[in-house]
Design a protein around this motif. Sequence first.
Motif, PDB file in Angstrom:
ATOM      1  N   LEU A  76     -18.836  17.774  14.554  1.00  0.00           N
ATOM      2  CA  LEU A  76     -19.975  18.056  13.672  1.00  0.00           C
ATOM      3  C   LEU A  76     -20.375  19.523  13.736  1.00  0.00           C
ATOM      4  O   LEU A  76     -20.690  20.139  12.703  1.00  0.00           O
ATOM      5  CB  LEU A  76     -21.153  17.154  14.060  1.00  0.00           C
ATOM      6  N   SER A  77     -20.371  20.079  14.923  1.00  0.00           N
ATOM      7  CA  SER A  77     -20.719  21.496  15.062  1.00  0.00           C
ATOM      8  C   SER A  77     -19.691  22.381  14.367  1.00  0.00           C
ATOM      9  O   SER A  77     -20.044  23.378  13.721  1.00  0.00           O
ATOM     10  CB  SER A  77     -20.821  21.864  16.551  1.00  0.00           C
ATOM     11  N   TYR A  78     -18.434  22.013  14.491  1.00  0.00           N
ATOM     12  CA  TYR A  78     -17.383  22.808  13.857  1.00  0.00           C
ATOM     13  C   TYR A  78     -17.468  22.714  12.331  1.00  0.00           C
ATOM     14  O   TYR A  78     -17.250  23.695  11.623  1.00  0.00           O
ATOM     15  CB  TYR A  78     -16.016  22.333  14.347  1.00  0.00           C
ATOM     16  N   ILE A  82     -17.814  25.899   9.634  1.00  0.00           N
ATOM     17  CA  ILE A  82     -16.752  26.246   8.679  1.00  0.00           C
ATOM     18  C   ILE A  82     -17.310  26.949   7.447  1.00  0.00           C
ATOM     19  O   ILE A  82     -16.767  27.967   6.991  1.00  0.00           O
ATOM     20  CB  ILE A  82     -15.975  24.973   8.266  1.00  0.00           C
ATOM     21  N   LYS A  83     -18.418  26.440   6.907  1.00  0.00           N
ATOM     22  CA  LYS A  83     -18.952  26.966   5.656  1.00  0.00           C
ATOM     23  C   LYS A  83     -20.076  27.973   5.891  1.00  0.00           C
ATOM     24  O   LYS A  83     -20.944  28.152   5.035  1.00  0.00           O
ATOM     25  CB  LYS A  83     -19.443  25.814   4.775  1.00  0.00           C
ATOM     26  N   SER A  84     -20.044  28.639   7.028  1.00  0.00           N
ATOM     27  CA  SER A  84     -21.039  29.670   7.308  1.00  0.00           C
ATOM     28  C   SER A  84     -20.697  30.949   6.549  1.00  0.00           C
ATOM     29  O   SER A  84     -19.519  31.211   6.242  1.00  0.00           O
ATOM     30  CB  SER A  84     -21.098  29.956   8.808  1.00  0.00           C
ATOM     31  N   PHE A 149     -17.557  31.784  19.772  1.00  0.00           N
ATOM     32  CA  PHE A 149     -18.982  31.517  19.859  1.00  0.00           C
ATOM     33  C   PHE A 149     -19.292  30.390  20.834  1.00  0.00           C
ATOM     34  O   PHE A 149     -20.201  30.488  21.652  1.00  0.00           O
ATOM     35  CB  PHE A 149     -19.538  31.165  18.470  1.00  0.00           C
ATOM     36  N   ALA A 150     -18.574  29.286  20.718  1.00  0.00           N
ATOM     37  CA  ALA A 150     -18.877  28.092  21.507  1.00  0.00           C
ATOM     38  C   ALA A 150     -18.108  28.016  22.822  1.00  0.00           C
ATOM     39  O   ALA A 150     -18.362  27.115  23.626  1.00  0.00           O
ATOM     40  CB  ALA A 150     -18.575  26.834  20.690  1.00  0.00           C
ATOM     41  N   ASN A 151     -17.194  28.958  23.023  1.00  0.00           N
ATOM     42  CA  ASN A 151     -16.382  28.973  24.247  1.00  0.00           C
ATOM     43  C   ASN A 151     -15.652  27.641  24.417  1.00  0.00           C
ATOM     44  O   ASN A 151     -15.674  27.012  25.481  1.00  0.00           O
ATOM     45  CB  ASN A 151     -17.254  29.288  25.472  1.00  0.00           C
ATOM     46  N   VAL A 152     -15.018  27.196  23.331  1.00  0.00           N
ATOM     47  CA  VAL A 152     -14.295  25.928  23.314  1.00  0.00           C
ATOM     48  C   VAL A 152     -12.866  26.208  22.864  1.00  0.00           C
ATOM     49  O   VAL A 152     -12.645  26.931  21.897  1.00  0.00           O
ATOM     50  CB  VAL A 152     -14.963  24.918  22.359  1.00  0.00           C
ATOM     51  N   ASN A 153     -11.907  25.623  23.574  1.00  0.00           N
ATOM     52  CA  ASN A 153     -10.508  25.831  23.251  1.00  0.00           C
ATOM     53  C   ASN A 153      -9.828  24.599  22.652  1.00  0.00           C
ATOM     54  O   ASN A 153      -8.649  24.663  22.306  1.00  0.00           O
ATOM     55  CB  ASN A 153      -9.732  26.262  24.503  1.00  0.00           C
ATOM     56  N   GLN A 154     -10.568  23.486  22.553  1.00  0.00           N
ATOM     57  CA  GLN A 154      -9.959  22.222  22.107  1.00  0.00           C
ATOM     58  C   GLN A 154     -10.072  22.039  20.591  1.00  0.00           C
ATOM     59  O   GLN A 154     -10.489  21.006  20.100  1.00  0.00           O
ATOM     60  CB  GLN A 154     -10.610  21.042  22.840  1.00  0.00           C
TER      61      GLN A 154
END
Length: 249
Positions: A76-78, A82-84, A149-154
């Motif tokens: 949901l966050s991703y 996307i449309k930012s 931004f989110a420090n996420v690699n998955q």
Amino acid sequence: MMNEKVEIKDLVLILKKRFLIIMLIAICTAGLIIASTLFLMKPAYQYSTQVLAGSLSMDSKETSINKVQENRQLALSYMDAIKSPQIMMGVKKELKLTRSNYELLKQVSVTNRDSSQIITISVKDSNPELAKAIALSVANQSITKFKDFANVNQITILIDPNVIEESELLFPKPKFVIAISIVLGFFTGIALALIREHFDDTAFSDRELDRLGLPLLGRVNLNTHRNKKTRKTRFNTLNSAKRGEYFDY
């Protein structure tokens, strides 16, 4: 029931009588629709790519429940990212687009079926190559910036480098357009033929007079052919005595 049979019979007679007009109108209408749709209107292409948010591997039962919730929140966050405007500006800069952020946002759609971890990014454009380029650019730009931004690699894009996919043609579909134009042309021809028959009071046969309840007073044959050959008149020359001429020498 009898009146219905009479009306159907009259309709068949009208269709036979106006058959050439119906076919001419149908051909012209179908040709106009096909030409305007296939050659004048802009086509619409769509290219879709998919992104996987989170991990599909599960360890124990307790961690699996937490992992599912975590993956849903990540997806949901991703999708929101996307449309930012920042993603759209990066796409415009990469592809050197002159359109505004609002116009670019209208072309991009993001879907997620039943809270799945797989997110579909679709782009519509009149240029099939540009639609594919925008979709891939949006996916790459959003993944790169969301990881920072989110420090996420998955988050990974689901693209097989060995498979070359092309944009799908949404409009116009040639077979569909031809079929619809033929049907519309045929019904347009029938409608115009019925309208013309309704306002045409001319009777061409005795049967039509009987159906209108009018008596037949007589017939006039208008198909008379005149002999176009000119008649040649022969003039016999008579002598002076027979012509009554008198000469006194």
